[in-house]
Design a protein around this motif. Structure first.
Motif, PDB file in Angstrom:
ATOM      1  N   ARG A 323       0.520  -1.166  -0.026  1.00  0.00           N
ATOM      2  CA  ARG A 323       0.112   0.155   0.330  1.00  0.00           C
ATOM      3  C   ARG A 323       0.316   0.999   0.033  1.00  0.00           C
ATOM      4  NH1 ARG A 323      -2.087  -3.674   3.603  1.00  0.00           N
ATOM      5  NH2 ARG A 323      -1.434  -2.526   5.707  1.00  0.00           N
ATOM      6  N   GLY A 324       2.313   1.028   0.077  1.00  0.00           N
ATOM      7  CA  GLY A 324       3.503   2.755  -0.571  1.00  0.00           C
ATOM      8  C   GLY A 324       3.332   2.878   1.255  1.00  0.00           C
ATOM      9  N   GLU A 325       2.786   1.741   2.690  1.00  0.00           N
ATOM     10  CA  GLU A 325       2.995   2.457   3.988  1.00  0.00           C
ATOM     11  C   GLU A 325       5.127   2.813   4.126  1.00  0.00           C
ATOM     12  OE1 GLU A 325      -1.150   1.775   5.442  1.00  0.00           O
ATOM     13  OE2 GLU A 325       0.554   1.085   6.308  1.00  0.00           O
ATOM     14  N   LEU A 326       5.758   3.353   5.086  1.00  0.00           N
ATOM     15  CA  LEU A 326       6.401   2.787   5.660  1.00  0.00           C
ATOM     16  C   LEU A 326       5.952   1.676   6.134  1.00  0.00           C
ATOM     17  CD1 LEU A 326       9.596   3.761   5.291  1.00  0.00           C
ATOM     18  CD2 LEU A 326       8.672   5.505   7.274  1.00  0.00           C
ATOM     19  N   THR A 327       7.415   0.811   6.777  1.00  0.00           N
ATOM     20  CA  THR A 327       7.454   0.157   7.451  1.00  0.00           C
ATOM     21  C   THR A 327       9.318  -0.379   8.299  1.00  0.00           C
ATOM     22  OG1 THR A 327       8.019  -1.976   6.105  1.00  0.00           O
ATOM     23  CG2 THR A 327       5.306  -2.128   6.501  1.00  0.00           C
ATOM     24  N   ALA A 328       9.206  -0.837   9.014  1.00  0.00           N
ATOM     25  CA  ALA A 328      10.762  -1.177   9.129  1.00  0.00           C
ATOM     26  C   ALA A 328      10.249  -2.214  10.453  1.00  0.00           C
ATOM     27  CB  ALA A 328      11.534   0.221   9.969  1.00  0.00           C
ATOM     28  N   LYS A 329      11.607  -3.018  11.251  1.00  0.00           N
ATOM     29  CA  LYS A 329      11.716  -3.813  11.653  1.00  0.00           C
ATOM     30  C   LYS A 329      12.412  -3.467  12.830  1.00  0.00           C
ATOM     31  CE  LYS A 329      11.781  -7.578   8.500  1.00  0.00           C
ATOM     32  NZ  LYS A 329      12.101  -9.158   8.064  1.00  0.00           N
ATOM     33  N   PHE A 330      11.711  -3.719  14.600  1.00  0.00           N
ATOM     34  CA  PHE A 330      12.498  -3.617  15.689  1.00  0.00           C
ATOM     35  C   PHE A 330      12.547  -4.692  16.502  1.00  0.00           C
ATOM     36  CE2 PHE A 330       9.933   0.383  14.029  1.00  0.00           C
ATOM     37  CZ  PHE A 330      10.534   1.474  14.420  1.00  0.00           C
ATOM     38  N   VAL A 331      13.265  -4.474  17.905  1.00  0.00           N
ATOM     39  CA  VAL A 331      13.383  -5.776  18.901  1.00  0.00           C
ATOM     40  C   VAL A 331      12.105  -5.220  19.884  1.00  0.00           C
ATOM     41  CG1 VAL A 331      15.443  -7.206  20.104  1.00  0.00           C
ATOM     42  CG2 VAL A 331      16.001  -6.169  17.443  1.00  0.00           C
ATOM     43  N   THR A 332      12.019  -6.008  20.192  1.00  0.00           N
ATOM     44  CA  THR A 332      11.366  -6.014  22.044  1.00  0.00           C
ATOM     45  C   THR A 332      11.948  -6.582  23.270  1.00  0.00           C
ATOM     46  OG1 THR A 332      10.527  -8.861  22.104  1.00  0.00           O
ATOM     47  CG2 THR A 332       8.621  -6.643  19.890  1.00  0.00           C
ATOM     48  N   ALA A 333      11.195  -6.160  23.702  1.00  0.00           N
ATOM     49  CA  ALA A 333      11.946  -5.966  24.700  1.00  0.00           C
ATOM     50  C   ALA A 333      12.683  -7.440  25.159  1.00  0.00           C
ATOM     51  CB  ALA A 333      10.970  -5.820  26.638  1.00  0.00           C
ATOM     52  N   GLU A 334      12.208  -8.433  24.624  1.00  0.00           N
ATOM     53  CA  GLU A 334      12.149  -9.692  24.664  1.00  0.00           C
ATOM     54  C   GLU A 334      12.697 -10.517  23.674  1.00  0.00           C
ATOM     55  OE1 GLU A 334       9.237  -8.867  24.758  1.00  0.00           O
ATOM     56  OE2 GLU A 334       8.572  -8.813  26.345  1.00  0.00           O
ATOM     57  N   PHE A 342       4.276   3.311   9.706  1.00  0.00           N
ATOM     58  CA  PHE A 342       3.547   3.786   9.318  1.00  0.00           C
ATOM     59  C   PHE A 342       2.633   4.619   8.777  1.00  0.00           C
ATOM     60  CE2 PHE A 342       7.210   2.613  11.768  1.00  0.00           C
ATOM     61  CZ  PHE A 342       7.680   2.188  13.066  1.00  0.00           C
ATOM     62  N   VAL A 343       2.447   5.160   8.401  1.00  0.00           N
ATOM     63  CA  VAL A 343       1.010   6.142   7.800  1.00  0.00           C
ATOM     64  C   VAL A 343       0.980   6.883   7.341  1.00  0.00           C
ATOM     65  CG1 VAL A 343      -1.108   6.262   7.437  1.00  0.00           C
ATOM     66  CG2 VAL A 343      -1.127   4.825   8.611  1.00  0.00           C
ATOM     67  N   ASN A 344       1.507   7.928   8.559  1.00  0.00           N
ATOM     68  CA  ASN A 344       2.367   9.071   7.826  1.00  0.00           C
ATOM     69  C   ASN A 344       3.989   9.351   8.115  1.00  0.00           C
ATOM     70  OD1 ASN A 344      -0.046  10.365   7.251  1.00  0.00           O
ATOM     71  ND2 ASN A 344      -0.349  10.483   9.457  1.00  0.00           N
ATOM     72  N   SER A 345       4.882   9.891   7.060  1.00  0.00           N
ATOM     73  CA  SER A 345       6.081   9.582   7.302  1.00  0.00           C
ATOM     74  C   SER A 345       6.387  11.205   6.055  1.00  0.00           C
ATOM     75  CB  SER A 345       6.590   8.812   7.196  1.00  0.00           C
ATOM     76  OG  SER A 345       6.668   7.861   5.701  1.00  0.00           O
ATOM     77  N   HIS A 346       7.319  11.521   6.630  1.00  0.00           N
ATOM     78  CA  HIS A 346       7.946  12.931   6.134  1.00  0.00           C
ATOM     79  C   HIS A 346       9.393  12.270   5.867  1.00  0.00           C
ATOM     80  CE1 HIS A 346       4.504  15.056   6.669  1.00  0.00           C
ATOM     81  NE2 HIS A 346       4.450  14.422   7.958  1.00  0.00           N
ATOM     82  N   ILE A 347      10.142  13.169   4.955  1.00  0.00           N
ATOM     83  CA  ILE A 347      11.414  12.766   4.727  1.00  0.00           C
ATOM     84  C   ILE A 347      12.358  13.576   5.290  1.00  0.00           C
ATOM     85  CG2 ILE A 347      13.132  13.733   3.083  1.00  0.00           C
ATOM     86  CD1 ILE A 347      10.840  12.727   0.565  1.00  0.00           C
TER      87      ILE A 347
END
Length: 406
Positions: A323-334, A342-347
């Motif tokens: 859908r053209g939405e920004l995605t990124a991978k994170f590490v949880t507390a575990e 993220f629906v809204n993002s800016h440069i």
């Protein structure tokens, strides 16, 4: 009979050997399966710890370079070119001679004009003396008509002097115009005429073109839709406007991907939108001391349009979904991997700026995420991303402990 018994015994022995081999292979496979079932160690990944801060908002605009000043050099008098005083493709200063036209005829015209001026000036003293004489005699025999005629004669003599002086000025200007000079500092191009060619005053064909390249203009284009969106976000308070748009820094990326070392300034913006493209024009000016940027060159400009409080996600750590939405991978507390959208993002420079879906201390995976999926256990290693947003710099390793002696 004995041969039949021996053959049967051999077959039985062979079957027993094969069965033993099969059992051994099965046992080996079972051992390998048991080894494969062992848990793999967590994959190391590079992460950055995010912290909220006010970041500049930028927009990327395409642009073309154009000369700061352009002049097509043409002759203002007619004649034959006798000298080309510049080197093609070289830099010249304002007032430097570019071409010289044969000036013999113009020198003769100047001499003739000087003679005409001297003749006209010679008649003035006689007319003045004649007028003074009739002025004394007007009441003692001289008629009023003679006095008025003497006055007219003097005026005509003075007018002849003024006319002759103007003709001399014109002749001198034409003589000076036989030397064609540079109107400003710039770079010359190829001469379209050579020595011996006849040129005419104000001809349609230019002798050459002079361009000033330092500073240089960059003509940028922006869509009217982005302009409206920017104004709406500023009005809604989601974005802080620059205090002085006229002095906003602009950075360029050249055609080879190298960032231009000099920052530019906004010079003007077109107060109209193109009916065909739906864009409006912005002009910026840049120092160009080494003539690195040439007219017609394509560039990409990063323009700071405001600022916002949020988190930076480097471009190397982000992707786009269907859908053209920004995605990124994170590490949880575990120490588990999770993907956030993220629906809204800016440069913001070489990164994406987001305001929602992240908290201080969250660990963003910036390297090694290409081979892991959600839910996988990882071993996060803190790292930093340099200003370009592309190179990951691992923290400096501690001095290794001395090896234990046997």
């Amino acid at each position: 009979m004995n041969r039949h018994i021996k053959l049967t015994s051999a077959l039985l022995l062979l079957s027993a050997v094969l069965a033993g081999c099969n059992d051994a292979g099965t046992a080996g496979n079972g051992a390998a399966g048991a080894g494969a079932g062992a848990e793999r160690p967590p994959s190391p990944v590079s992460v950055v710890v995010l912290k909220k801060a006010v970041q500049p908002l930028t927009t990327l605009l395409p642009g073309r370079a154009s000369a700061f000043q352009v002049a097509e050099i043409r002759p203002r008098v007619s004649g034959i070119i006798k000298e080309i005083a510049f080197k093609e493709g070289s830099e010249v200063k304002a007032g430097d001679v570019l071409y010289k036209i044969e000036d013999d005829t113009y020198q003769a015209e100047v001499a003739q004009a000087k003679a005409s001026l001297a003749k006209a000036e010679a008649s003035v003293p006689s007319a003045e003396a004649n007028l003074a004489r009739y002025e004394r005699l007007v009441n003692s025999g001289a008629t009023q008509i003679e006095f008025e005629n003497a006055k007219v004669t003097l005026l005509q003599a003075r007018a002849d002097v003024a006319q002759a002086r103007a003709a001399l000025n014109v002749s001198q200007i034409n003589l000076d115009l036989t030397e064609i000079t540079a109107p400003f500092e710039g770079v010359t191009n190829t001469s379209k005429f050579s020595i011996g060619n006849v040129v005419t005053a104000n001809q349609s064909d230019a002798l050459m073109t002079l361009r000033r390249l330092d500073p240089i203009y960059i003509d940028l284009t922006e869509s009217s839709a982005n302009l409206l969106r920017l104004r709406q976000e500023i009005a809604a308070g989601r974005m802080n406007k620059n205090e002085n748009d006229a002095t906003a820094d602009i950075r360029l990326t050249l055609e080879d991907g190298i960032e231009y070392p000099h920052a530019g300034k906004l010079d003007m913006s077109e107060m109209a939108v193109s009916e065909t493209t739906g864009t409006y024009s912005i002009r910026a000016v840049f120092d160009n001391p080494d003539n690195l940027i040439l007219p017609g060159m394509y560039v990409r400009a990063s323009v700071t349009v405001g600022s916002e409080d949020g988190y930076l996600i480097p471009q190397r750590a982000a992707t786009r979904n269907a859908r053209g939405e920004l995605t990124a991978k994170f590490v949880t507390a575990e120490n588990k991997v999770e993907t956030r959208t993220f629906v809204n993002s800016h440069i913001s420079g070489n990164s994406w700026l987001v305001t929602d879906g992240i908290a201080d201390g969250d660990k963003l995976i910036v390297d090694g995420f290409q081979w892991i999926g959600d839910g996988a256990t990882v071993a996060p290693v803190e790292a930093t991303v340099d200003a370009s947003g592309f190179v990951v710099e691992a923290p400096k390793a501690q001095d290794a402990a001395p090896a234990a002696k046997p």
